[in-house]
Design a protein around this motif. Sequence first.
Motif, PDB file in Angstrom:
ATOM      1  N   ALA A  93       8.611  17.743   0.365  1.00 37.20           N
ATOM      2  CA  ALA A  93       7.063  18.374   0.394  1.00 37.20           C
ATOM      3  C   ALA A  93       6.417  17.803  -0.787  1.00 37.20           C
ATOM      4  O   ALA A  93       5.486  18.615  -1.115  1.00 37.20           O
ATOM      5  CB  ALA A  93       7.701  19.753  -0.060  1.00 37.20           C
ATOM      6  N   SER A  94       6.473  16.465  -1.327  1.00 38.10           N
ATOM      7  CA  SER A  94       5.592  16.026  -2.127  1.00 38.10           C
ATOM      8  C   SER A  94       4.326  15.593  -1.236  1.00 38.10           C
ATOM      9  O   SER A  94       4.512  15.352   0.089  1.00 38.10           O
ATOM     10  CB  SER A  94       6.167  14.740  -2.845  1.00 38.10           C
ATOM     11  N   LEU A  95       3.095  15.062  -2.024  1.00 33.75           N
ATOM     12  CA  LEU A  95       2.223  14.610  -1.486  1.00 33.75           C
ATOM     13  C   LEU A  95       1.934  13.017  -1.749  1.00 33.75           C
ATOM     14  O   LEU A  95       2.274  12.718  -3.150  1.00 33.75           O
ATOM     15  CB  LEU A  95       0.939  15.134  -1.716  1.00 33.75           C
ATOM     16  N   VAL A  96       1.719  12.013  -0.730  1.00 31.07           N
ATOM     17  CA  VAL A  96       1.465  10.819  -1.233  1.00 31.07           C
ATOM     18  C   VAL A  96       0.012  10.487  -0.710  1.00 31.07           C
ATOM     19  O   VAL A  96      -0.554  10.507   0.218  1.00 31.07           O
ATOM     20  CB  VAL A  96       2.644   9.805  -0.499  1.00 31.07           C
ATOM     21  N   ASP A  97      -0.672   9.909  -1.793  1.00 32.64           N
ATOM     22  CA  ASP A  97      -2.007   9.463  -1.381  1.00 32.64           C
ATOM     23  C   ASP A  97      -1.927   7.953  -1.463  1.00 32.64           C
ATOM     24  O   ASP A  97      -1.831   7.199  -2.328  1.00 32.64           O
ATOM     25  CB  ASP A  97      -2.981   9.745  -2.595  1.00 32.64           C
ATOM     26  N   LEU A  98      -2.437   7.524  -0.151  1.00 34.87           N
ATOM     27  CA  LEU A  98      -2.408   5.931   0.033  1.00 34.87           C
ATOM     28  C   LEU A  98      -3.784   5.533  -0.234  1.00 34.87           C
ATOM     29  O   LEU A  98      -4.794   6.277   0.127  1.00 34.87           O
ATOM     30  CB  LEU A  98      -2.037   5.454   1.535  1.00 34.87           C
ATOM     31  N   ARG A  99      -3.933   4.361  -0.877  1.00 35.05           N
ATOM     32  CA  ARG A  99      -5.288   3.699  -0.894  1.00 35.05           C
ATOM     33  C   ARG A  99      -5.706   2.616  -0.402  1.00 35.05           C
ATOM     34  O   ARG A  99      -4.688   1.671  -0.156  1.00 35.05           O
ATOM     35  CB  ARG A  99      -5.537   3.671  -2.380  1.00 35.05           C
TER      36      ARG A  99
END
Length: 147
Positions: A93-99
Motif C-alpha cells: 500500500a505504499s506509493l511509488v513515483d517513477l520519473r
Amino acid sequence: MRYSTLPLLFSVLFAGGALAADIEYCPDVSSIKNTHGVYTAPTANGMYEWIGVAQGATTGDVTEFSSGLFYPDEQKGTQMGVLSKCTYKTQNASLVDLRYRPEVNPDIRVKLEKVENWEEKEGHFGIKYFECESKASGACAFSEIPQ
C-alpha cells in the motif's frame, strides 16, 4: 539528370525518420523492477530508464498503476510541458513515483499523445495540470519535444 534527384530522395527519406518522435508512456506494471526499494523500468524505446523510490518505510512489488501527471507550459499551449511522474501502488500500500529520465536537467519537454486519456484539472492556486488514470497499456502517452 536522373542521378541528381537520387541524393535529394535519400535526404528526404532519412530526414523524415529523424523527425519522427518516439512515443513514450507510463511503464506497464510488469516492466517495473524493485531492487531494495529503488524502482526502475525501461523506457518504451529501451534507450533510457524510469526511476523512483517508494514513499514510506515499507517496500514491495508494484501491483497497480495509479496515474500520470503532466504540467503544461503556459506559453506553448496545453499539450506541451513536463511529465511530472507516473504513480503506482505497491503490494504494501505504499506509493511509488517513477520519473522519466531523471538524469536530465532541466526536465525534458514533452508533448501529450493520446490526449483523450489526459484529463485537465486545476490544483491549488489555480495551477493547471493533466492527469491520466487509464489502466490500459500505453494509454498515458507522450513524446519528447526535440531541443
